[in-house]
Structures are given as C-alpha cells and as structure tokens.
Enzyme design. Sequence first.
Site, mmCIF file in Angstrom:
data_model
loop_
_atom_site.group_PDB
_atom_site.id
_atom_site.type_symbol
_atom_site.label_atom_id
_atom_site.label_comp_id
_atom_site.label_asym_id
_atom_site.label_seq_id
_atom_site.Cartn_x
_atom_site.Cartn_y
_atom_site.Cartn_z
ATOM 1 N N ASP A 1 32.334 48.002 81.516
ATOM 2 C CA ASP A 1 33.736 48.144 81.944
ATOM 3 C C ASP A 1 33.852 49.012 83.190
ATOM 4 O O ASP A 1 34.630 49.973 83.232
ATOM 5 C CB ASP A 1 34.587 48.745 80.822
ATOM 6 C CG ASP A 1 34.337 48.091 79.467
ATOM 7 O OD1 ASP A 1 34.172 46.856 79.443
ATOM 8 O OD2 ASP A 1 34.295 48.806 78.450
ATOM 9 N N GLU B 1 41.556 39.687 78.342
ATOM 10 C CA GLU B 1 41.538 41.138 78.415
ATOM 11 C C GLU B 1 40.971 41.573 79.762
ATOM 12 O O GLU B 1 40.594 40.742 80.591
ATOM 13 C CB GLU B 1 40.692 41.729 77.275
ATOM 14 C CG GLU B 1 39.215 41.377 77.366
ATOM 15 C CD GLU B 1 38.388 41.943 76.226
ATOM 16 O OE1 GLU B 1 38.972 42.319 75.191
ATOM 17 O OE2 GLU B 1 37.147 41.998 76.366
#
Length: 800
Positions: free
Chosen positions: A21, A205
Amino acid sequence: MDRDHYASTEYNIPLIENRADPYICKHEDGTYYFTASVLEYDRIILRKAATISGLKCAEEKTLWVRHDSGPMSCHIWAPEIHYISGAWYIYFAAGEKDDIWKIRPYVLVNRGDPMEDEWEELGQMKAAETPEPDKFSFQDFSLDMTVFPYREKWYCVWAEKVNIGKKISNLYIAEMEAPDRLLTAQVLLSAPDYDWERRGFWVNEGAAVLERDGRLFLTYSASSTGADYCMGMLRLRRGGNPLDPADWSKSREPVVKTDVEKGIFGPGHNSFVKSEDGLTDIMVFHARQYDEILGDPLYDENRHAYTLPVEWDENEEPVFHFRKNRRPNILMMVVDHQAFYGHSRVKTPYFDRLKAEGVFFEHAYCSSPLSMPSRKTMMTGLYPHHHGQTDNSFETPWDSHETYVDVLKEAGYRNYYFGKWHACAGKPSDLGCLGVSYPDYSNPYHQPEYEEYRKRKELPPARMRVEMNMCEKGWIDDVKEGDLYDFPGDLTNEALSGILEGPKECHEAYYVADMACRQLEELKREEAPFMMRVDFWGPHQPYSPTEEFAALYPPESIEEYPSFFDDLAGKPRSYLFDTGRETSRDRELIRPNPMEWSRWQMLLSRCYGQITMVDEAVGSVIEKLRELQMDENTLIIWTADHGDALACHGGHFDKAFYLPEEVLRIPLAMACPGVLPKNRICRELVTNCDLAPTIVSAAGSAFRSPVDGEDILRLFTEQRPGWRTALLAETYGHLAPWRAEAVVWQQYKYVDNHGDAEELYDLEADPYELHNLAKEKEYQALLMKMRMKRMELKPHIYKI
C-alpha cells in the site's frame, strides 16, 4: 512460482521491499515522503529523501504505534500522508484487537516537521452532520481513504462494505468540510461490476487520483489480494462534478494486472506522485514476484513497492506499462590537470549545464595532486598509501587491488574505457575493458585510431604554433617561439603553450570524445548496463587551444593571480621547487618571479582557452547521450584527476609536491535523474576516493574489502548519512622525494610536511593560503587538534 522459487526480471526489481500500500508525497519544497503498510500491521512509518529513488535507502522512522486495545489496536493499514493548509495529515485504516475486522478510517495531524515533531490523534474520520447526519458512512468495514483537491474544494474517496446481503466493497466519495470531517453525504462512485473485480472477493478499494489539464482520473484496486489483484480506472468528464456518478465513466478492463512474463503478480493499491522535474507522473504500487501463496495473501509479507512512469495516449488518457527497472548506466569523464580553484573566470558551459542538471560538489579534493596516484585512487577507492602507487616514477601491477571494473564485471556490466590511462602498469583492456586506450601516459596523436579518425574527418595532422616554451632546460631545447610543433614525443606532456593550427577537431579531446560518442550509438541497441570511462589528456599542457577559444580570454584582461607575488615566507621548502625554463634556477623558483606578468597573461589565456575547448569536447559526449535518450538512466560523473598550480604562490608553471588548494581541489559534478537532485550545491567534504564506491553502489554492488572512500549517493538517499567531517590528501613527491599530508576540517587546513615547516590556514579568511598560522600563539590549540586529526586519518606507521 512461490516465495522461494521465482524469476527475477528487469521489471520486478522493487523500489522498496516488504512495503505494501505504498504512498509517496512530494512536498512543496521538493522533498519526498514515503509511507506504507508494514509487515506487522502495527505502526505507521515514514521515510524522507530528496529523490524518489533515494527513498529506497532512506532511514525509516516510526511515527505512531497501535494502541494496546480498543480502536486503532489492530490491522494498521494503508497510511497516506498529505499536506493540507500548512499541516501534515496521515489517513489510515485500523481495527480492534477484540474485533479485528472492525476496520475504520482514522486521522493523525502534525503541525511541524513530520519526521521530528509529535503526531496528534484526531480520531476516526467523521461523517457529515449537516444539513442532516450521514447515517451510512463509516458504519461498516471502511478503509483505503484518500483525499485530493479539485477546483478549490477537497474531496475524500474511500472503500466501504455494504452491510446488507453479500459483503462487497464499494468506492464512495464526499466533499470535505475539514481534514477530519466530511461536508456531504457519501455518494456511490463504483461497485465491483465486472468479473475481474470479483475474483476471490467482490472488491473496489485503494483509490488514487491523477489530475492532468483539469481532467480527473481515479485508479482503484479490485478482487482478492493475491495474483488476481488488479487495477481499474474511472475518469471524470471534463468540467464534470466529482459528486455526480453520471459524470464518471469506468474502464471495462483492468488497466494494470498480473504479468507472468515480467514477474509481476497482483499489482495494486497505488498512488501517484510527480517526478523530480515535475514533468512526469509516477505511479507507485505494490506487487509480488510470485503467485503461489501459502495461507491468506493478506499475511504474505512479500508485497513490494514499485514505480512506473505514466504515459499518455493520443486521447490524453493515462496508459500504464511496466518498465524495465534497469540498473543505471554509468558515464564518467575525467579531464587532466585542470586549473580550477581560483580560476572562476574560466568559461565551462557544458560543465555548468551538468551542474544545473545534478549536483556540484564545492569541496571536492583529489587524493594526491599527481596523475598516477590519483588515477589509481579513482579505480580502487583507496588512498595512495593503501594502493601503493605513490608517484609517477614507477608502476604498480594493474591487478594489485580490486577495482570498480572488477566489481561491475561480476554484476553484469560491460566496461568501456577510452583515452588516457596513466594509473599503473598495463592498460584498461587488462582489466577487461573494451574501448581504446594505451599504456602509461602515451601520445594520442601517434596512435592508429587517431589516424583513422583524422582521415574519416578529413583533418590535417595536429600541430601547434608555439608561443612559449616553459620546458626545463635540457628538455626540448630546440623548440622556439613561432615554431610549428607536431607533438613528436612518446608522451604529450610538453611544457609548451601556443595556438592549435587547423580545426579544433584535430585536438585529442575531440578525438577521444568521438570514440565515446560512436560507442554510445552502438550501446543504444544493447540491453546490458554499461560503465564507460572517458579520459582526456587535456587541459594538461601543452596548452594548445585554437584561436577561437584563445580569443575568449584576451591576455590583457587577465588580472594578476592573488598569490603570484607570494614571498613564500613561513612556507616549507616544497614551495621552492620549480622547473620552469624562465622561472627557475637549479630547480628552485626564482623570487621575485622574473617573468613579466604580460607573459603570464599569455600563458593563462591559452590555459583557459584549452579548458573551455576541452569542456566543449567533453560536453559533446553528454550531448550524444541525450540525443540517444540514454541520459534518463545514466549516472554521469565529470571530474579531473587533480588541479593546476599555474601562476600561484610566487608564479609556478606546474605542480610539484606542495599542497595548496590549487592542486588539490578538483571540479566534480554528478547527475542521475530520479536519484540525484537538480541544481544542488553540496558543501560536504568529498574526495576522489569516493568515486569508485559510488560507482559500485549505483550498480547495486559493493567492494569485497573495505575501501577508504564513501558512497556519495548516501548524501542524497539517507536522512542522516553520517558523513566525514575531515578529509585527507597526500604526496610522496614528484621529480624529487617529499612526504606530506594535508587535512581539511571545517574552514581550516593543516599540512604536515615531514621534517619541514607545518602549515595551518583559515581558508575562509585566507582562501589563497598566504598566511601560515602554524607558529602563531593563538592558533596552537587548533594546530594540536589538526595534528590529531591527521593522525586519525593516517597514522605515522603504515606500509606501502
């Protein structure tokens, strides 16, 4: 393929390993900050660097640690750092130990230095309260929040699972009232509609926003977090309202997905950042290097951070192609014997351009002011007292010590060497270098390759019209002023000055540059990384610029050099050594200098002209690199082996074994897009001992044994590089024996002349070293400190 068995390719070399991420923020001052999910999901980290690639080795600092219980005590995921209205904010997702999937978005704030000052918890991101409370936002599994400005408003996008029926993760958007509160109710932006968004789990997402010319593009991640993980894209119509779903359109196919051949699996959860020059958008994403995962992919630690430059198609839509993460090519240019320190009026436009494109090292020194010791230092990273080539009077074996060529060869680099060698015995081909070079010092004008070059270019033989003969009496006595001289000796190091007859391309510098440029054209088609060293004989004497370059420096315009009439009071005997035909008697400098300043002006004019001419020749190699579009992945180094003593300290013609700044200070500039900042002046103490370890570090390798030098790249990739505070240079004599060491610390310089007067100077107050402070009472404490530093850098007892 699994974690123990996978293919390494030129495409799957990570920027930062084991960080998922990934998010990179470029601050207003050009500094880059990196944060990401860590393996333990228990804390928030931050790195800081001047360049994107510098983040790879940058120090990582923990900013915040999870709570022991309750909210924010588990699954600390996907932090993003943003600078909003003068403060820093981090958005992240977190769960609770007693309910690990109770994931919600949270906010931290820092109103000072994000690396040093305290971070304050603002709690969970708050839903809108007016005109009526938003009862839907952040009610279930909510994560991957990002924020962005658009048309003077701030917006927030996040992923949230709907809490009825099948749990699917959608993307929602809202306008923001404050950095920790929404202004409007959530709007459904995207749901997992396509098959490729529903593999394993139904997921949208990890949104990231890219703006270009007023248009918004939003990438997001889809499906489960293994090899099926991929990225889709939404686009807002020009002039559209971000809160109106009808103004958004969605790609039917993923825009980034697993590429088995390139060894990239499950790419996703990206961010965008601008390149160092602000011209290129860079996608930052995570991926694995294999597809077979034991257990839950969420807990497989080998998601690494990668980057790729965003391309744009004919419709001004972003295109994402995996690029080869090639190790950089390395191009190193070395000029010989350059009058640099104290000669700021000399025009070097090509060197100046490289300075603007990279870093100029204001305090760069050679290890020794003599060709062979200095050149072997550049090959090995060792001082002369360690590599053994202490002067020019003998030759150490070419394989006596490990060189950067040895290291790069093992790392898969192709090594090239063009031009002057003069480092030790043998020649570069003995080390395995391709190219054209010759043993010892040599004379380029006598070589068959020069003859081929001259015929191809239809050039006349190189010759100069002599204006001054400064050779020591007994050496080239038959050459007089006005003679045409065609460089007949075995070496081209004559102490002559004049004008090159014919075109400038006859000069050796253009010949060497031409060889390098032609090789670059061949290398354009090669895949393997290369290291090319290009060494010029000039601007070492004979000073022989063409009239074009000599005319840049009218002799009468050249002012007297500040130390020209130095009476050498308080100096060691080394300053008396001189071999100039008109300036010495029995190898001792005549004082006051007997040669009229007008003749020195003529010498300096030709010296300066040759420097500018060589600058153009060296610059042509870099120009060729740019023309071939190879400069974006090349570390360029431009330096000299040592300085030139011309006209300094009583009027010397040449260096010897005294250690003033004029012979020790060297030009040094380096550029490497994405690695080194642009237009930066570095004032740290660097030495040409640092060049070899810097080269091998850039190639991702290292010397087997310790070396004296340091990796210069650390100054720009590490937050606290712990750089040296004192620097050493040394001499063992030239044409006569002498032992001395110079130490530079802060603004002070100390010289230990073995068996003769010590020297101590304040270089800020006395840049031309006219006042030796070593015997002055008030400087005795400093003198003792400098002696100790000299002992630390080079103890008295050593082996050669």
